[in-house]
Design a protein around this motif. Structure first.
Motif, PDB file in Angstrom:
ATOM      1  N   TYR A  15      77.681  -3.859  59.535  1.00 51.34           N
ATOM      2  CA  TYR A  15      77.486  -5.244  59.953  1.00 51.34           C
ATOM      3  C   TYR A  15      78.705  -6.063  59.534  1.00 51.34           C
ATOM      4  CZ  TYR A  15      72.604  -3.855  60.585  1.00 51.34           C
ATOM      5  OH  TYR A  15      71.461  -3.222  60.995  1.00 51.34           O
ATOM      6  N   GLU A  16      78.889  -7.219  60.189  1.00 53.79           N
ATOM      7  CA  GLU A  16      80.074  -8.047  59.916  1.00 53.79           C
ATOM      8  C   GLU A  16      80.209  -8.423  58.442  1.00 53.79           C
ATOM      9  OE1 GLU A  16      77.818  -8.623  62.228  1.00 53.79           O
ATOM     10  OE2 GLU A  16      78.719  -9.256  64.117  1.00 53.79           O
ATOM     11  N   THR A  17      79.088  -8.764  57.808  1.00 53.32           N
ATOM     12  CA  THR A  17      79.135  -9.230  56.416  1.00 53.32           C
ATOM     13  C   THR A  17      79.493  -8.123  55.438  1.00 53.32           C
ATOM     14  OG1 THR A  17      76.753  -8.840  56.248  1.00 53.32           O
ATOM     15  CG2 THR A  17      77.473 -11.083  56.803  1.00 53.32           C
ATOM     16  N   LEU A  33      81.963   9.657  62.767  1.00 55.36           N
ATOM     17  CA  LEU A  33      81.341   8.351  62.537  1.00 55.36           C
ATOM     18  C   LEU A  33      80.617   8.431  61.201  1.00 55.36           C
ATOM     19  CD1 LEU A  33      79.877   7.602  66.083  1.00 55.36           C
ATOM     20  CD2 LEU A  33      82.116   6.985  65.142  1.00 55.36           C
ATOM     21  N   LEU A  34      81.000   7.536  60.296  1.00 51.71           N
ATOM     22  CA  LEU A  34      80.484   7.576  58.932  1.00 51.71           C
ATOM     23  C   LEU A  34      79.492   6.444  58.679  1.00 51.71           C
ATOM     24  CD1 LEU A  34      83.936   8.041  57.201  1.00 51.71           C
ATOM     25  CD2 LEU A  34      82.201   9.811  57.419  1.00 51.71           C
ATOM     26  N   PRO A  35      78.388   6.746  58.000  1.00 47.28           N
ATOM     27  CA  PRO A  35      77.541   5.662  57.525  1.00 47.28           C
ATOM     28  C   PRO A  35      78.180   5.032  56.296  1.00 47.28           C
ATOM     29  CG  PRO A  35      76.684   7.745  56.740  1.00 47.28           C
ATOM     30  CD  PRO A  35      77.896   8.073  57.582  1.00 47.28           C
ATOM     31  N   ARG A  63      68.065  -3.537  66.451  1.00 46.19           N
ATOM     32  CA  ARG A  63      68.232  -3.012  67.814  1.00 46.19           C
ATOM     33  C   ARG A  63      69.367  -3.721  68.550  1.00 46.19           C
ATOM     34  NH1 ARG A  63      64.091  -4.812  69.847  1.00 46.19           N
ATOM     35  NH2 ARG A  63      65.043  -6.403  71.162  1.00 46.19           N
ATOM     36  N   GLU A  64      69.372  -5.053  68.472  1.00 46.50           N
ATOM     37  CA  GLU A  64      70.416  -5.816  69.162  1.00 46.50           C
ATOM     38  C   GLU A  64      71.796  -5.524  68.575  1.00 46.50           C
ATOM     39  OE1 GLU A  64      69.076  -9.836  68.855  1.00 46.50           O
ATOM     40  OE2 GLU A  64      67.288  -9.459  70.080  1.00 46.50           O
ATOM     41  N   SER A  65      71.857  -5.375  67.255  1.00 44.97           N
ATOM     42  CA  SER A  65      73.126  -5.041  66.615  1.00 44.97           C
ATOM     43  C   SER A  65      73.625  -3.676  67.073  1.00 44.97           C
ATOM     44  CB  SER A  65      72.973  -5.039  65.093  1.00 44.97           C
ATOM     45  OG  SER A  65      72.704  -6.337  64.612  1.00 44.97           O
ATOM     46  N   GLY A  66      72.708  -2.725  67.199  1.00 49.79           N
ATOM     47  CA  GLY A  66      73.089  -1.381  67.645  1.00 49.79           C
ATOM     48  C   GLY A  66      73.632  -1.380  69.058  1.00 49.79           C
ATOM     49  N   GLU A  67      73.045  -2.187  69.932  1.00 54.15           N
ATOM     50  CA  GLU A  67      73.522  -2.263  71.315  1.00 54.15           C
ATOM     51  C   GLU A  67      74.916  -2.877  71.368  1.00 54.15           C
ATOM     52  OE1 GLU A  67      70.383  -4.458  73.115  1.00 54.15           O
ATOM     53  OE2 GLU A  67      69.025  -2.721  73.237  1.00 54.15           O
ATOM     54  N   ALA A  68      75.134  -3.944  70.585  1.00 53.62           N
ATOM     55  CA  ALA A  68      76.453  -4.584  70.551  1.00 53.62           C
ATOM     56  C   ALA A  68      77.485  -3.649  69.924  1.00 53.62           C
ATOM     57  CB  ALA A  68      76.377  -5.895  69.769  1.00 53.62           C
ATOM     58  N   LEU A  69      77.091  -2.974  68.862  1.00 54.69           N
ATOM     59  CA  LEU A  69      77.995  -2.047  68.194  1.00 54.69           C
ATOM     60  C   LEU A  69      78.420  -0.935  69.156  1.00 54.69           C
ATOM     61  CD1 LEU A  69      77.616  -0.773  64.599  1.00 54.69           C
ATOM     62  CD2 LEU A  69      77.994   0.859  66.423  1.00 54.69           C
ATOM     63  N   VAL A  92      89.147   4.959  55.948  1.00 53.02           N
ATOM     64  CA  VAL A  92      88.776   5.115  57.351  1.00 53.02           C
ATOM     65  C   VAL A  92      89.838   4.454  58.221  1.00 53.02           C
ATOM     66  CG1 VAL A  92      86.324   5.192  56.800  1.00 53.02           C
ATOM     67  CG2 VAL A  92      87.373   2.995  57.398  1.00 53.02           C
ATOM     68  N   ARG A  93      89.857   4.845  59.497  1.00 54.33           N
ATOM     69  CA  ARG A  93      90.835   4.289  60.424  1.00 54.33           C
ATOM     70  C   ARG A  93      90.375   2.954  60.988  1.00 54.33           C
ATOM     71  NH1 ARG A  93      93.096   8.124  65.122  1.00 54.33           N
ATOM     72  NH2 ARG A  93      93.601   9.315  63.246  1.00 54.33           N
ATOM     73  N   ALA A  94      89.059   2.811  61.158  1.00 57.97           N
ATOM     74  CA  ALA A  94      88.549   1.584  61.774  1.00 57.97           C
ATOM     75  C   ALA A  94      87.106   1.363  61.356  1.00 57.97           C
ATOM     76  CB  ALA A  94      88.639   1.671  63.299  1.00 57.97           C
ATOM     77  N   VAL A  95      86.671   0.112  61.455  1.00 58.92           N
ATOM     78  CA  VAL A  95      85.259  -0.235  61.296  1.00 58.92           C
ATOM     79  C   VAL A  95      84.806  -0.878  62.597  1.00 58.92           C
ATOM     80  CG1 VAL A  95      85.845  -2.463  60.206  1.00 58.92           C
ATOM     81  CG2 VAL A  95      83.552  -1.511  59.939  1.00 58.92           C
ATOM     82  N   VAL A  96      83.617  -0.496  63.033  1.00 58.77           N
ATOM     83  CA  VAL A  96      83.003  -1.128  64.202  1.00 58.77           C
ATOM     84  C   VAL A  96      81.791  -1.902  63.723  1.00 58.77           C
ATOM     85  CG1 VAL A  96      82.010  -0.818  66.489  1.00 58.77           C
ATOM     86  CG2 VAL A  96      83.746   0.782  65.670  1.00 58.77           C
ATOM     87  N   THR A  97      81.713  -3.184  64.098  1.00 53.80           N
ATOM     88  CA  THR A  97      80.552  -4.020  63.800  1.00 53.80           C
ATOM     89  C   THR A  97      80.016  -4.559  65.124  1.00 53.80           C
ATOM     90  OG1 THR A  97      81.672  -6.166  63.645  1.00 53.80           O
ATOM     91  CG2 THR A  97      81.747  -4.730  61.689  1.00 53.80           C
TER      92      THR A  97
END
Length: 205
Positions: free
Chosen positions: A174-176, A133-135, A32-38, A191-196
């Protein structure tokens, strides 16, 4: 995962198993916290700020959470398209109008997915998206994405190519999971970018 991203390149199946094992150790609070930051970082992307239509997906299990981002994009006025899995693993699309527009659907013995309940717009609807947005399970420094192996998004990307559509492709991880190298196939579209949860990384075209 000592060999991930090393010169001794492991196969995709091994990599998928290892990344999933790490994700499966995350708690609900972590997700949940990761999703909010992302979501906070993704909303700063110009490609999403100017997108009228965004093709996305609803995260399940320990995937980086997407609902906060979907709701924020919708509040900005973007039209959100979400996938519905077809029997042949291709994807149909429907519109997201809030959590009430989702249904939990189980396909055979797989993990249940959250899919749109409204009108089905057809597999080609994705070609109208300004951003997709790709998984995924990982991305490397070239922008090559490692998917789950079902092939659904390979079909989406091939459909975009066939239509001459060039939406911004962004993977949410995720970052890792941003690593030096993942195995690439000739048909892979970077892809053009990754969001973590810690920020955005762009890749050269």
């Amino acid at each position: 995962m000592h060999h991930i991203g090393s010169s001794a390149e492991p196969d995709k199946r091994t990599l998928r198993r290892e990344f999933l094992a790490v994700r499966n150790r995350l708690t609900e609070d972590d997700v949940r916290e990761s999703g909010e930051a992302l979501a906070r970082h993704a909303l700063g992307l110009p490609e999403l700020a100017h997108a009228r239509t965004v093709a996305a997906y609803v995260s399940v299990g320990s995937e980086p959470g997407t609902l906060a981002l979907l709701d924020a994009l919708r509040e900005r006025g973007a039209r959100i398209l979400l996938p519905a899995l077809l029997p042949d693993n291709d994807l149909d699309w429907g519109e997201y109008t809030g959590e009430g527009s989702l249904a939990r659907v189980r396909h055979g013995g797989r993990m249940a997915l959250f899919e749109p309940v409204g009108e089905r717009l057809g597999p080609d609807a994705v070609t109208a998206a300004d951003a997709v947005l790709l998984p995924g399970l990982a991305v490397d420094t070239r922008g090559v994405r490692l998917g789950r192996g079902g092939g659904s998004y390979d079909r989406v990307l091939a459909r975009l190519d066939h239509a001459g559509a060039c939406p911004a492709l962004v993977v949410l991880l995720y970052e890792t999971e941003v690593v030096a190298r993942v195995p690439a196939e000739p048909h892979d579209r970077p892809v053009r970018a990754v969001v973590t949860p810690s920020g955005v990384r762009r890749f050269s075209p």
